[in-house]
Design a protein around this motif. Structure first.
Motif, PDB file in Angstrom:
ATOM      1  N   THR A   7       0.839  -1.186   0.000  1.00  9.47           N
ATOM      2  CA  THR A   7       0.000   0.000   0.000  1.00  9.47           C
ATOM      3  C   THR A   7       0.878   1.240   0.000  1.00  9.47           C
ATOM      4  O   THR A   7       1.882   1.287   0.697  1.00  9.47           O
ATOM      5  CB  THR A   7      -0.905   0.017   1.252  1.00  9.47           C
ATOM      6  N   VAL A   8       0.499   2.225  -0.781  1.00 10.35           N
ATOM      7  CA  VAL A   8       1.216   3.499  -0.824  1.00 10.35           C
ATOM      8  C   VAL A   8       0.223   4.600  -0.471  1.00 10.35           C
ATOM      9  O   VAL A   8      -0.888   4.640  -0.999  1.00 10.35           O
ATOM     10  CB  VAL A   8       1.806   3.751  -2.234  1.00 10.35           C
ATOM     11  N   TYR A   9       0.642   5.465   0.442  1.00  5.91           N
ATOM     12  CA  TYR A   9      -0.211   6.569   0.856  1.00  5.91           C
ATOM     13  C   TYR A   9       0.297   7.874   0.266  1.00  5.91           C
ATOM     14  O   TYR A   9       1.496   8.065   0.085  1.00  5.91           O
ATOM     15  CB  TYR A   9      -0.232   6.685   2.377  1.00  5.91           C
ATOM     16  N   ALA A  14      -0.340  12.599   5.405  1.00  5.65           N
ATOM     17  CA  ALA A  14       0.313  12.333   6.689  1.00  5.65           C
ATOM     18  C   ALA A  14       0.409  13.602   7.527  1.00  5.65           C
ATOM     19  O   ALA A  14       0.827  14.648   7.054  1.00  5.65           O
ATOM     20  CB  ALA A  14       1.692  11.760   6.452  1.00  5.65           C
ATOM     21  N   LYS A  15       0.007  13.490   8.782  1.00  5.93           N
ATOM     22  CA  LYS A  15       0.107  14.601   9.730  1.00  5.93           C
ATOM     23  C   LYS A  15       1.249  14.381  10.721  1.00  5.93           C
ATOM     24  O   LYS A  15       1.803  15.317  11.250  1.00  5.93           O
ATOM     25  CB  LYS A  15      -1.197  14.750  10.510  1.00  5.93           C
ATOM     26  N   ARG A  16       1.559  13.121  10.990  1.00  6.90           N
ATOM     27  CA  ARG A  16       2.613  12.776  11.943  1.00  6.90           C
ATOM     28  C   ARG A  16       3.372  11.554  11.435  1.00  6.90           C
ATOM     29  O   ARG A  16       2.867  10.799  10.617  1.00  6.90           O
ATOM     30  CB  ARG A  16       2.033  12.401  13.294  1.00  6.90           C
ATOM     31  N   VAL A  17       4.554  11.363  11.993  1.00  2.92           N
ATOM     32  CA  VAL A  17       5.360  10.195  11.674  1.00  2.92           C
ATOM     33  C   VAL A  17       5.757   9.535  12.983  1.00  2.92           C
ATOM     34  O   VAL A  17       6.108  10.207  13.940  1.00  2.92           O
ATOM     35  CB  VAL A  17       6.632  10.595  10.886  1.00  2.92           C
ATOM     36  N   VAL A  18       5.685   8.227  13.017  1.00  5.36           N
ATOM     37  CA  VAL A  18       6.123   7.470  14.182  1.00  5.36           C
ATOM     38  C   VAL A  18       7.355   6.679  13.772  1.00  5.36           C
ATOM     39  O   VAL A  18       7.326   5.939  12.789  1.00  5.36           O
ATOM     40  CB  VAL A  18       5.014   6.502  14.667  1.00  5.36           C
ATOM     41  N   HIS A  19       8.432   6.872  14.493  1.00  6.29           N
ATOM     42  CA  HIS A  19       9.656   6.117  14.243  1.00  6.29           C
ATOM     43  C   HIS A  19       9.706   4.955  15.231  1.00  6.29           C
ATOM     44  O   HIS A  19       9.646   5.163  16.432  1.00  6.29           O
ATOM     45  CB  HIS A  19      10.900   6.994  14.435  1.00  6.29           C
TER      46      HIS A  19
END
Length: 87
Positions: A7-9, A14-19
């Protein structure tokens, strides 16, 4: 086995990124589990590693033979070494 759906978004959504930070050893174990399932699903007769502690150790040893052991310096066979040489 199940199926994999890639899947590609849209990045603008995106509002945030989680590492996610994982223990490197956990990553190696996960790679073994993935490789084991993949080869078993394909009925790969060349896959000789058992799903056990000994099988994991044998798999790691085979990778060490193939790519070289990490001692802080890239092996002449490693891609990192070839990148340093521009190869």
């Amino acid at each position: 086995g199940g199926s994999v759906v890639r899947t590609v978004y849209d990045p603008s959504v995106a509002k945030r990124v989680v590492h996610l930070i994982r223990d490197p050893f956990d990553n190696v174990v996960s790679r073994f589990h993935h490789a084991y399932r993949e080869h078993k699903d394909l009925n790969d007769a060349d896959w000789t590693f058992h799903f056990s502690k000994e099988g994991f150790r044998d798999w790691c040893a085979s990778l060490n033979r193939k790519y070289g052991r990490w001692d802080g310096q890239p092996s002449h066979r490693s891609s990192a070494y070839k990148l340093q040489l521009g190869g």
